[in-house]
Design a protein around this motif. Sequence first.
Motif, PDB file in Angstrom:
ATOM      1  N   HIS A 146     -78.983 -27.277 -29.402  1.00  0.00           N
ATOM      2  CA  HIS A 146     -78.752 -27.903 -30.713  1.00  0.00           C
ATOM      3  C   HIS A 146     -78.151 -29.281 -30.451  1.00  0.00           C
ATOM      4  O   HIS A 146     -77.121 -29.388 -29.777  1.00  0.00           O
ATOM      5  N   LEU A 147     -78.825 -30.314 -30.912  1.00  0.00           N
ATOM      6  CA  LEU A 147     -78.297 -31.672 -30.770  1.00  0.00           C
ATOM      7  C   LEU A 147     -77.719 -32.095 -32.112  1.00  0.00           C
ATOM      8  O   LEU A 147     -78.448 -32.203 -33.098  1.00  0.00           O
ATOM      9  N   GLY A 148     -76.414 -32.327 -32.131  1.00  0.00           N
ATOM     10  CA  GLY A 148     -75.749 -32.784 -33.341  1.00  0.00           C
ATOM     11  C   GLY A 148     -75.858 -34.292 -33.471  1.00  0.00           C
ATOM     12  O   GLY A 148     -76.648 -34.935 -32.776  1.00  0.00           O
ATOM     13  N   GLY A 149     -75.056 -34.828 -34.345  1.00  0.00           N
ATOM     14  CA  GLY A 149     -75.033 -36.280 -34.522  1.00  0.00           C
ATOM     15  C   GLY A 149     -74.522 -36.977 -33.278  1.00  0.00           C
ATOM     16  O   GLY A 149     -74.095 -36.349 -32.317  1.00  0.00           O
ATOM     17  N   THR A 150     -74.570 -38.256 -33.286  1.00  0.00           N
ATOM     18  CA  THR A 150     -74.117 -39.045 -32.137  1.00  0.00           C
ATOM     19  C   THR A 150     -72.635 -39.371 -32.271  1.00  0.00           C
ATOM     20  O   THR A 150     -72.213 -40.494 -32.054  1.00  0.00           O
ATOM     21  N   ALA A 151     -71.871 -38.381 -32.648  1.00  0.00           N
ATOM     22  CA  ALA A 151     -70.432 -38.565 -32.817  1.00  0.00           C
ATOM     23  C   ALA A 151     -69.765 -38.891 -31.486  1.00  0.00           C
ATOM     24  O   ALA A 151     -70.344 -38.705 -30.427  1.00  0.00           O
ATOM     25  N   SER A 152     -68.547 -39.346 -31.565  1.00  0.00           N
ATOM     26  CA  SER A 152     -67.779 -39.622 -30.353  1.00  0.00           C
ATOM     27  C   SER A 152     -67.488 -38.324 -29.615  1.00  0.00           C
ATOM     28  O   SER A 152     -67.491 -37.248 -30.197  1.00  0.00           O
ATOM     29  N   GLY A 153     -67.246 -38.447 -28.330  1.00  0.00           N
ATOM     30  CA  GLY A 153     -66.931 -37.283 -27.521  1.00  0.00           C
ATOM     31  C   GLY A 153     -65.432 -37.052 -27.435  1.00  0.00           C
ATOM     32  O   GLY A 153     -64.622 -37.909 -27.788  1.00  0.00           O
ATOM     33  N   LEU A 154     -65.066 -35.864 -26.964  1.00  0.00           N
ATOM     34  CA  LEU A 154     -63.671 -35.496 -26.777  1.00  0.00           C
ATOM     35  C   LEU A 154     -63.466 -35.166 -25.303  1.00  0.00           C
ATOM     36  O   LEU A 154     -64.111 -34.273 -24.757  1.00  0.00           O
ATOM     37  N   ILE A 155     -62.575 -35.922 -24.670  1.00  0.00           N
ATOM     38  CA  ILE A 155     -62.268 -35.753 -23.246  1.00  0.00           C
ATOM     39  C   ILE A 155     -60.806 -35.330 -23.111  1.00  0.00           C
ATOM     40  O   ILE A 155     -59.938 -35.793 -23.851  1.00  0.00           O
ATOM     41  N   TYR A 156     -60.560 -34.444 -22.139  1.00  0.00           N
ATOM     42  CA  TYR A 156     -59.191 -34.056 -21.816  1.00  0.00           C
ATOM     43  C   TYR A 156     -58.872 -34.689 -20.467  1.00  0.00           C
ATOM     44  O   TYR A 156     -59.550 -34.449 -19.467  1.00  0.00           O
ATOM     45  N   HIS A 157     -57.848 -35.552 -20.459  1.00  0.00           N
ATOM     46  CA  HIS A 157     -57.459 -36.278 -19.252  1.00  0.00           C
ATOM     47  C   HIS A 157     -55.963 -36.518 -19.293  1.00  0.00           C
ATOM     48  O   HIS A 157     -55.435 -36.915 -20.329  1.00  0.00           O
ATOM     49  N   GLY A 158     -55.286 -36.276 -18.191  1.00  0.00           N
ATOM     50  CA  GLY A 158     -53.846 -36.513 -18.137  1.00  0.00           C
ATOM     51  C   GLY A 158     -53.074 -35.617 -19.094  1.00  0.00           C
ATOM     52  O   GLY A 158     -52.065 -36.023 -19.645  1.00  0.00           O
ATOM     53  N   ARG A 159     -53.615 -34.428 -19.317  1.00  0.00           N
ATOM     54  CA  ARG A 159     -52.999 -33.409 -20.190  1.00  0.00           C
ATOM     55  C   ARG A 159     -52.930 -33.823 -21.653  1.00  0.00           C
ATOM     56  O   ARG A 159     -52.055 -33.405 -22.398  1.00  0.00           O
ATOM     57  N   THR A 160     -53.888 -34.666 -22.062  1.00  0.00           N
ATOM     58  CA  THR A 160     -53.980 -35.063 -23.468  1.00  0.00           C
ATOM     59  C   THR A 160     -55.434 -35.372 -23.815  1.00  0.00           C
ATOM     60  O   THR A 160     -56.271 -35.546 -22.941  1.00  0.00           O
ATOM     61  N   TYR A 161     -55.729 -35.431 -25.107  1.00  0.00           N
ATOM     62  CA  TYR A 161     -57.085 -35.692 -25.585  1.00  0.00           C
ATOM     63  C   TYR A 161     -57.344 -37.190 -25.710  1.00  0.00           C
ATOM     64  O   TYR A 161     -56.452 -37.957 -26.041  1.00  0.00           O
ATOM     65  N   HIS A 162     -58.605 -37.554 -25.489  1.00  0.00           N
ATOM     66  CA  HIS A 162     -59.030 -38.943 -25.622  1.00  0.00           C
ATOM     67  C   HIS A 162     -60.397 -38.981 -26.288  1.00  0.00           C
ATOM     68  O   HIS A 162     -61.275 -38.155 -25.991  1.00  0.00           O
ATOM     69  N   LYS A 163     -60.585 -39.962 -27.134  1.00  0.00           N
ATOM     70  CA  LYS A 163     -61.874 -40.189 -27.787  1.00  0.00           C
ATOM     71  C   LYS A 163     -62.722 -41.078 -26.883  1.00  0.00           C
ATOM     72  O   LYS A 163     -62.227 -42.046 -26.334  1.00  0.00           O
ATOM     73  N   VAL A 164     -63.994 -40.707 -26.731  1.00  0.00           N
ATOM     74  CA  VAL A 164     -64.928 -41.543 -26.001  1.00  0.00           C
ATOM     75  C   VAL A 164     -66.169 -41.744 -26.866  1.00  0.00           C
ATOM     76  O   VAL A 164     -66.496 -40.913 -27.695  1.00  0.00           O
ATOM     77  N   GLY A 165     -66.821 -42.853 -26.654  1.00  0.00           N
ATOM     78  CA  GLY A 165     -68.035 -43.112 -27.401  1.00  0.00           C
ATOM     79  C   GLY A 165     -68.139 -44.569 -27.764  1.00  0.00           C
ATOM     80  O   GLY A 165     -67.284 -45.385 -27.388  1.00  0.00           O
ATOM     81  N   PRO A 166     -69.183 -44.899 -28.504  1.00  0.00           N
ATOM     82  CA  PRO A 166     -69.412 -46.303 -28.851  1.00  0.00           C
ATOM     83  C   PRO A 166     -68.312 -46.846 -29.753  1.00  0.00           C
ATOM     84  O   PRO A 166     -67.807 -46.148 -30.627  1.00  0.00           O
ATOM     85  N   GLU A 167     -67.956 -48.077 -29.503  1.00  0.00           N
ATOM     86  CA  GLU A 167     -66.998 -48.776 -30.365  1.00  0.00           C
ATOM     87  C   GLU A 167     -67.708 -49.213 -31.636  1.00  0.00           C
ATOM     88  O   GLU A 167     -68.854 -49.642 -31.601  1.00  0.00           O
ATOM     89  N   LYS A 168     -67.025 -49.074 -32.742  1.00  0.00           N
ATOM     90  CA  LYS A 168     -67.602 -49.519 -34.010  1.00  0.00           C
ATOM     91  C   LYS A 168     -67.271 -51.004 -34.186  1.00  0.00           C
ATOM     92  O   LYS A 168     -66.157 -51.418 -33.995  1.00  0.00           O
ATOM     93  N   GLY A 169     -68.289 -51.769 -34.527  1.00  0.00           N
ATOM     94  CA  GLY A 169     -68.102 -53.207 -34.579  1.00  0.00           C
ATOM     95  C   GLY A 169     -68.031 -53.798 -35.907  1.00  0.00           C
ATOM     96  O   GLY A 169     -67.917 -53.588 -36.960  1.00  0.00           O
TER      97      GLY A 169
END
Length: 169
Positions: A146-169
């Motif tokens: 199942h391919l959802g929308g092209t939403a930003s990703g969620l990464i776990y790094h350094g024991r915390t969450y980070h948003k990844v994905g295209p910057e909105k311009g």
Amino acid sequence: MTENTSASRQNFREAMSRLGAAVNIITTTGPEGDSGFTASAVCSVTDDPPTLLVCVNKTASKHDAILAAGFLCVNVLAHEHQELSPLFAGAGHIPMAERFARAQWMRLTTGAPVLESATAAFDCTIDQIVEVGTHSVIFCAVRAIHLGGTASGLIYHGRTYHKVGPEKG
């Protein structure tokens, strides 16, 4: 500069916390209903045939349910799903049915719950299990995607969450 070359459990865990990983909810269903847990130990193995692996601690509460079912779904979380990650990791000891009630789910080939708004979801049958130390390494044959929308990703790094994905311009 501090350098410690010991491959101790503590050093290994600290080093792994510095390895960013996608956040996923692994789901299945069985006699007790739908169940799931949060995992970052998910990896592509090959695209021919489509195969991925999931590492699950043998003492995890959902370990046996996943193996007994023989199928699972890897739901790749978008940044917007950040609140689901600790919920499925067991924070607050919220009953499983209430965890699933926090989002919309559907079913594909195996019948495992698929997060409708997931960035991607891999509906899989279990092909092989290899026991390594404290974990089961589960090799999964992908049966549907199942391919959802092209939403930003969620990464776990350094024991915390980070948003990844295209910057909105």
